[in-house]
Design a protein around this motif. Sequence first.
Motif, PDB file in Angstrom:
ATOM      1  N   ARG A   1       0.832  -1.200   0.000  1.00 43.04           N
ATOM      2  CA  ARG A   1       0.000   0.000   0.000  1.00 43.04           C
ATOM      3  C   ARG A   1       0.865   1.247   0.000  1.00 43.04           C
ATOM      4  NH1 ARG A   1      -4.114  -2.231   4.606  1.00 43.04           N
ATOM      5  NH2 ARG A   1      -4.727  -4.071   3.429  1.00 43.04           N
ATOM      6  N   THR A   2       0.729   2.010  -1.060  1.00 48.59           N
ATOM      7  CA  THR A   2       1.483   3.243  -1.204  1.00 48.59           C
ATOM      8  C   THR A   2       0.651   4.238  -1.987  1.00 48.59           C
ATOM      9  OG1 THR A   2       3.603   4.173  -1.915  1.00 48.59           O
ATOM     10  CG2 THR A   2       2.644   2.474  -3.316  1.00 48.59           C
ATOM     11  N   LEU A   3       0.953   5.510  -1.823  1.00 44.24           N
ATOM     12  CA  LEU A   3       0.294   6.591  -2.560  1.00 44.24           C
ATOM     13  C   LEU A   3       1.365   7.450  -3.203  1.00 44.24           C
ATOM     14  CD1 LEU A   3      -2.362   7.608   0.135  1.00 44.24           C
ATOM     15  CD2 LEU A   3      -2.749   6.216  -1.909  1.00 44.24           C
ATOM     16  N   SER A   4       0.962   8.273  -4.175  1.00 40.13           N
ATOM     17  CA  SER A   4       1.889   9.172  -4.859  1.00 40.13           C
ATOM     18  C   SER A   4       1.360  10.592  -4.789  1.00 40.13           C
ATOM     19  CB  SER A   4       2.017   8.783  -6.334  1.00 40.13           C
ATOM     20  OG  SER A   4       2.500   7.476  -6.456  1.00 40.13           O
ATOM     21  N   PRO A   5       2.227  11.591  -4.552  1.00 39.55           N
ATOM     22  CA  PRO A   5       1.777  12.980  -4.565  1.00 39.55           C
ATOM     23  C   PRO A   5       1.051  13.294  -5.872  1.00 39.55           C
ATOM     24  CG  PRO A   5       3.980  12.851  -3.658  1.00 39.55           C
ATOM     25  CD  PRO A   5       3.653  11.477  -4.209  1.00 39.55           C
ATOM     26  N   GLY A   6      -0.090  13.977  -5.754  1.00 37.87           N
ATOM     27  CA  GLY A   6      -0.908  14.337  -6.901  1.00 37.87           C
ATOM     28  C   GLY A   6      -1.979  13.316  -7.233  1.00 37.87           C
TER      29      GLY A   6
END
Length: 105
Positions: A43-48
């Motif tokens: 589980r990871t997210l990216s800026p934007g």
Amino acid sequence: MEVSTRATVRTWDDEQGWAVLDSGVTPGGCWTHFSAIDFDGYRTLSPGQQVRLVAESPGQDGYAWRAVRVAVGGKSPAAPASTAPDGAYASDLTLTMDDDEGEDA
């Protein structure tokens, strides 16, 4: 108080596993932990990145809001936690020990 809205990932700290999300209904940002991201696997997210969140107030770590669930478009939600017949959470654990024959104590 709990809200559901669309948000944009402002920052993601991959090493510590947390993010700040921005939306019109969570002024000042909304803090979240990777465990609130709702899909199986890493589980990871990216800026934007655009996400949908369910947030509650009071928040955490200096933010007025904390996300309790973050859904990511294009990712299937995680399998629901198993529950016992009475509705309580349930889990199973099996431990297998190696046979220590032949080792000196």
